[in-house]
Structure formats: C-alpha cells, structure tokens
Scaffold this motif. Structure first.
Motif, PDB file in Angstrom:
ATOM      1  N   GLU A  45     -34.167  24.310  20.874  1.00 21.19           N
ATOM      2  CA  GLU A  45     -35.488  23.900  21.384  1.00 21.19           C
ATOM      3  C   GLU A  45     -35.360  23.143  22.701  1.00 21.19           C
ATOM      4  OE1 GLU A  45     -38.023  23.399  17.239  1.00 21.19           O
ATOM      5  OE2 GLU A  45     -37.518  21.626  18.420  1.00 21.19           O
ATOM      6  N   ILE A  88     -33.657  27.537   5.983  1.00 17.71           N
ATOM      7  CA  ILE A  88     -32.809  26.330   5.997  1.00 17.71           C
ATOM      8  C   ILE A  88     -32.689  25.808   7.428  1.00 17.71           C
ATOM      9  CG2 ILE A  88     -30.454  25.458   5.662  1.00 17.71           C
ATOM     10  CD1 ILE A  88     -30.207  27.330   3.255  1.00 17.71           C
ATOM     11  N   VAL A  89     -32.473  26.722   8.385  1.00 20.94           N
ATOM     12  CA  VAL A  89     -32.339  26.313   9.789  1.00 20.94           C
ATOM     13  C   VAL A  89     -33.640  25.683  10.278  1.00 20.94           C
ATOM     14  CG1 VAL A  89     -32.146  27.225  12.124  1.00 20.94           C
ATOM     15  CG2 VAL A  89     -30.474  27.883  10.409  1.00 20.94           C
ATOM     16  N   ARG A  90     -34.757  26.312   9.942  1.00 20.91           N
ATOM     17  CA  ARG A  90     -36.054  25.782  10.407  1.00 20.91           C
ATOM     18  C   ARG A  90     -36.346  24.420   9.798  1.00 20.91           C
ATOM     19  NH1 ARG A  90     -38.870  31.302  10.544  1.00 20.91           N
ATOM     20  NH2 ARG A  90     -38.224  32.012  12.612  1.00 20.91           N
ATOM     21  N   SER A  91     -35.906  24.212   8.553  1.00 21.33           N
ATOM     22  CA  SER A  91     -36.190  22.922   7.897  1.00 21.33           C
ATOM     23  C   SER A  91     -35.220  21.843   8.364  1.00 21.33           C
ATOM     24  CB  SER A  91     -36.101  23.063   6.380  1.00 21.33           C
ATOM     25  OG  SER A  91     -34.759  23.280   5.992  1.00 21.33           O
ATOM     26  N   ARG A  92     -34.153  22.261   9.081  1.00 25.85           N
ATOM     27  CA  ARG A  92     -33.133  21.333   9.603  1.00 25.85           C
ATOM     28  C   ARG A  92     -32.499  20.512   8.500  1.00 25.85           C
ATOM     29  NH1 ARG A  92     -36.270  19.815  15.245  1.00 25.85           N
ATOM     30  NH2 ARG A  92     -36.961  21.956  15.503  1.00 25.85           N
ATOM     31  N   ARG A  93     -32.402  21.108   7.320  1.00 24.59           N
ATOM     32  CA  ARG A  93     -31.756  20.403   6.216  1.00 24.59           C
ATOM     33  C   ARG A  93     -30.546  21.195   5.775  1.00 24.59           C
ATOM     34  NH1 ARG A  93     -35.368  20.317   1.728  1.00 24.59           N
ATOM     35  NH2 ARG A  93     -33.796  19.123   0.666  1.00 24.59           N
ATOM     36  N   ALA A  94     -29.393  20.552   5.891  1.00 25.07           N
ATOM     37  CA  ALA A  94     -28.169  21.211   5.459  1.00 25.07           C
ATOM     38  C   ALA A  94     -28.132  21.235   3.935  1.00 25.07           C
ATOM     39  CB  ALA A  94     -26.967  20.446   6.002  1.00 25.07           C
ATOM     40  N   GLY A  95     -27.326  22.095   3.378  1.00 28.93           N
ATOM     41  CA  GLY A  95     -27.155  22.105   1.935  1.00 28.93           C
ATOM     42  C   GLY A  95     -27.845  23.277   1.276  1.00 28.93           C
ATOM     43  N   MET A 107     -26.098  24.420  10.746  1.00 31.35           N
ATOM     44  CA  MET A 107     -27.473  24.839  10.437  1.00 31.35           C
ATOM     45  C   MET A 107     -28.478  23.724  10.652  1.00 31.35           C
ATOM     46  SD  MET A 107     -26.693  27.097   7.071  1.00 31.35           S
ATOM     47  CE  MET A 107     -28.253  27.941   6.996  1.00 31.35           C
ATOM     48  N   ALA A 108     -28.043  22.491  10.407  1.00 28.78           N
ATOM     49  CA  ALA A 108     -28.964  21.360  10.531  1.00 28.78           C
ATOM     50  C   ALA A 108     -29.298  21.039  11.989  1.00 28.78           C
ATOM     51  CB  ALA A 108     -28.350  20.134   9.853  1.00 28.78           C
ATOM     52  N   LEU A 118     -27.512  34.405  12.862  1.00 30.58           N
ATOM     53  CA  LEU A 118     -28.127  33.151  13.301  1.00 30.58           C
ATOM     54  C   LEU A 118     -27.400  32.511  14.471  1.00 30.58           C
ATOM     55  CD1 LEU A 118     -28.672  31.433   9.825  1.00 30.58           C
ATOM     56  CD2 LEU A 118     -30.433  32.406  11.272  1.00 30.58           C
ATOM     57  N   LEU A 147     -26.264  25.796  -0.077  1.00 35.03           N
ATOM     58  CA  LEU A 147     -25.492  27.029   0.061  1.00 35.03           C
ATOM     59  C   LEU A 147     -24.375  27.165  -0.974  1.00 35.03           C
ATOM     60  CD1 LEU A 147     -24.998  27.168   3.928  1.00 35.03           C
ATOM     61  CD2 LEU A 147     -26.422  28.672   2.548  1.00 35.03           C
ATOM     62  N   LEU A 163     -31.515  31.699   4.835  1.00 31.57           N
ATOM     63  CA  LEU A 163     -30.827  30.965   5.900  1.00 31.57           C
ATOM     64  C   LEU A 163     -31.778  30.544   7.010  1.00 31.57           C
ATOM     65  CD1 LEU A 163     -27.402  32.768   6.463  1.00 31.57           C
ATOM     66  CD2 LEU A 163     -27.971  30.897   4.939  1.00 31.57           C
ATOM     67  N   ILE A 222     -28.826  23.400  14.871  1.00 32.05           N
ATOM     68  CA  ILE A 222     -28.991  24.494  15.838  1.00 32.05           C
ATOM     69  C   ILE A 222     -30.424  24.588  16.374  1.00 32.05           C
ATOM     70  CG2 ILE A 222     -29.340  26.259  14.033  1.00 32.05           C
ATOM     71  CD1 ILE A 222     -27.462  26.771  17.337  1.00 32.05           C
ATOM     72  N   GLU A 223     -31.401  24.410  15.492  1.00 30.72           N
ATOM     73  CA  GLU A 223     -32.790  24.593  15.910  1.00 30.72           C
ATOM     74  C   GLU A 223     -33.181  23.574  16.992  1.00 30.72           C
ATOM     75  OE1 GLU A 223     -34.445  27.086  14.688  1.00 30.72           O
ATOM     76  OE2 GLU A 223     -36.598  26.677  14.572  1.00 30.72           O
ATOM     77  N   GLU A 224     -32.839  22.314  16.762  1.00 34.83           N
ATOM     78  CA  GLU A 224     -33.198  21.263  17.724  1.00 34.83           C
ATOM     79  C   GLU A 224     -32.489  21.485  19.060  1.00 34.83           C
ATOM     80  OE1 GLU A 224     -32.412  17.303  16.359  1.00 34.83           O
ATOM     81  OE2 GLU A 224     -33.074  16.397  18.252  1.00 34.83           O
ATOM     82  N   GLY A 268     -23.258  23.796   6.878  1.00 36.26           N
ATOM     83  CA  GLY A 268     -24.543  23.116   6.864  1.00 36.26           C
ATOM     84  C   GLY A 268     -24.763  22.240   8.090  1.00 36.26           C
ATOM     85  N   VAL A 269     -23.694  21.694   8.656  1.00 32.35           N
ATOM     86  CA  VAL A 269     -23.831  20.864   9.860  1.00 32.35           C
ATOM     87  C   VAL A 269     -24.368  21.709  11.018  1.00 32.35           C
ATOM     88  CG1 VAL A 269     -22.608  19.445  11.561  1.00 32.35           C
ATOM     89  CG2 VAL A 269     -22.000  19.282   9.137  1.00 32.35           C
TER      90      VAL A 269
END
Lengths: 139, 120
Positions: B73, A100-107, B65-66, B99, A109, A97, B68-70, B62-63
């Motif tokens: 930051e 996935i968060v660091r790569s900023r790519r959903a999917g 997760m895509a 997370l 899972l 997980l 949260i990081e940005e 997934g939304v």
C-alpha cells in the motif's frame, strides 16, 4: 516386526521446537523413510507442537508435551499429547491466504500444513489428555 | 534452541535481508523485528535472500503475510529470492507464489525492483 516406540517430553516453550524436529528427523531417517517424508514429518510435528504451546497451553512455558514416535512396518506415526485446552477439529477450515493477507493477521496455517503434509491426522481426547497423531505411510 | 539470524545489506534503494538458519515459532520474532525496522526506516523495497535459510514453519510464513499488504500500500514490496528447494517447496505447497514475487536469484529480484544490480 514389532512396533518400535521412542519418546521425548519437552516443556511447552518454543525454544524446544528445534529439539523436537531433530528427534523426529533422527528416527525417521533410522526408519529409512524417504527424504521428502522426513522433511514433511518434521514440519508437521513442529506445527502441532507450536499449536499446543500457543493454543492448548496459551503461552504457559512450563507444561509438558509428550511426543512419541511409533515405527510400524507400513507406517510412521508421531503422537503428541498435552493436557491443555482441547482442539475441536470440527471448527477447522482450510485457510484463505488472500483473506489472511488482507486481515494482516499471521497464523492459522499450522493445521492446514499438517493436513497437507500427512497421510492421516487424528485427534482424540482421553480424560484431560489431548492427543494428535500424525501418520505417514511407507510408499 | 533454534539458531536464526537476519543480516542487513543495502543494494541501492533495495534493503536486502539475509536469512540464516531455521525460522520457526521461536525465531520468527527476529524476522518480524527486521521487517518492522525496514518499515521504520522507510526502506520498503525489501529483498529477502533465503540462500542460507534451512527451514521455515508457518510462524515464519505468517510474518511475511502480516506485513505484505501494508508495504505494498505504501508502494513497496517484499520479494523473496534464492530459496533452497526444500524451503521453496513449503512456500509452493501453501500457494505463496500466487501472493509473493519469488525469484530464483537475488539479481533477478533486484532487477524487478527497478534498481541496477550490484557490481560483483
């Protein structure tokens, strides 16, 4: 008790995922599965169908997905068939997980969810047909 | 077809998103658009209220997760509040509490953002 089979065919569009969840929920409740198993089956089948739409049919919304609920005395199985690109279960890895968060790519899972929620996940290929069977045993 | 909607509310400096209905691969684009609108508006303290969220699949997860990081930051966060137990179980199954900041109530999430809770 003989097996009971109930079938549903949908076009490969995400707009029909709710119909699939309702179909699975209705038959799982009729089979008197516990509520948590009903919810888990709904979600696992949703993930499997969403994967077929995205990966096997690559977004083509007009291809068939055949879903069959098979009720047996000791288990409840949902079989999902498609004629798109096959899935090789050998390439499946449990997702990280944080990565996935660091790569900023959903999917990535969906397959993980299917394995976490089901007692058994099987993949078969018969000619041009891909088959995924999701099974929950009665407790 | 799945029914899903996102409502916008402002709680001081916090942007609340009220999720209603079923969030799946068909409806996840609406959540995606809502979070992108928050980012465009520079509203980076995002509180997702899940009291009326009846279902979530990996596409919805997934939304979060895509983005949260940005958002983190840039000094913001997505906090998730008031999930129904059956929906929380999905977040928990996948390890989301490690997370994301997931709170039982909206008030708790607002407090964690450092803003005063809205008066009733």
């Amino acid at each position: 008790m003989a097996d009971r089979i109930h079938k549903l065919t949908i076009p490969s569009s995400t707009r029909y995922l709710e119909d699939v969840r309702q179909f699975v929920e209705r038959h799982a409740e009729r089979a008197k599965l516990p509520e948590d198993s009903v919810q888990q089956l709904k979600m696992a089948v949703d993930e499997a169908c969403a994967n077929v739409i995205e990966h096997a049919y690559k977004g083509d919304t007009e291809r068939p997905i055949d879903i069959a609920v098979i009720v047996r005395p000791d288990r409840f199985t949902v079989r999902i068939r498609d004629e798109g690109e096959g899935f090789d279960p050998a390439v499946y890895q449990e997702p990280d997980l944080t990565r996935i968060v660091r790569s900023r790519r959903a999917g990535g899972l969906g397959v993980h969810i299917m394995h976490r929620l089901m007692d058994q996940v099987e993949y078969r290929q018969r000619g041009r047909t891909n088959e995924c069977c999701l099974t929950k045993y009665r407790r | 077809m799945s029914s899903f909607s996102v409502g916008f509310r402002t709680l001081g400096s916090v942007q609340a998103l009220d999720l209603r209905g079923e969030l799946d691969a068909h409806t996840a684009a609406e959540l995606e658009a809502a979070i992108e609108k928050c980012q465009q508006d520079d509203s980076l303290q995002i509180l997702v209220n899940g009291a009326n969220l009846m279902y979530i699949s990996s596409a919805g997860l997934g939304v979060f997760m895509a983005h949260i990081e940005e958002i983190r930051e840039k000094g913001g966060d997505i906090k998730i509040a008031a999930l129904q137990p059956k929906v929380y179980n999905v977040f928990d199954l996948l390890g989301f509490p490690m997370l994301f900041d997931i709170t039982e109530s909206e008030e708790e999430a607002v407090t964690k953002f450092g803003s005063p809770a809205p008066s009733a």
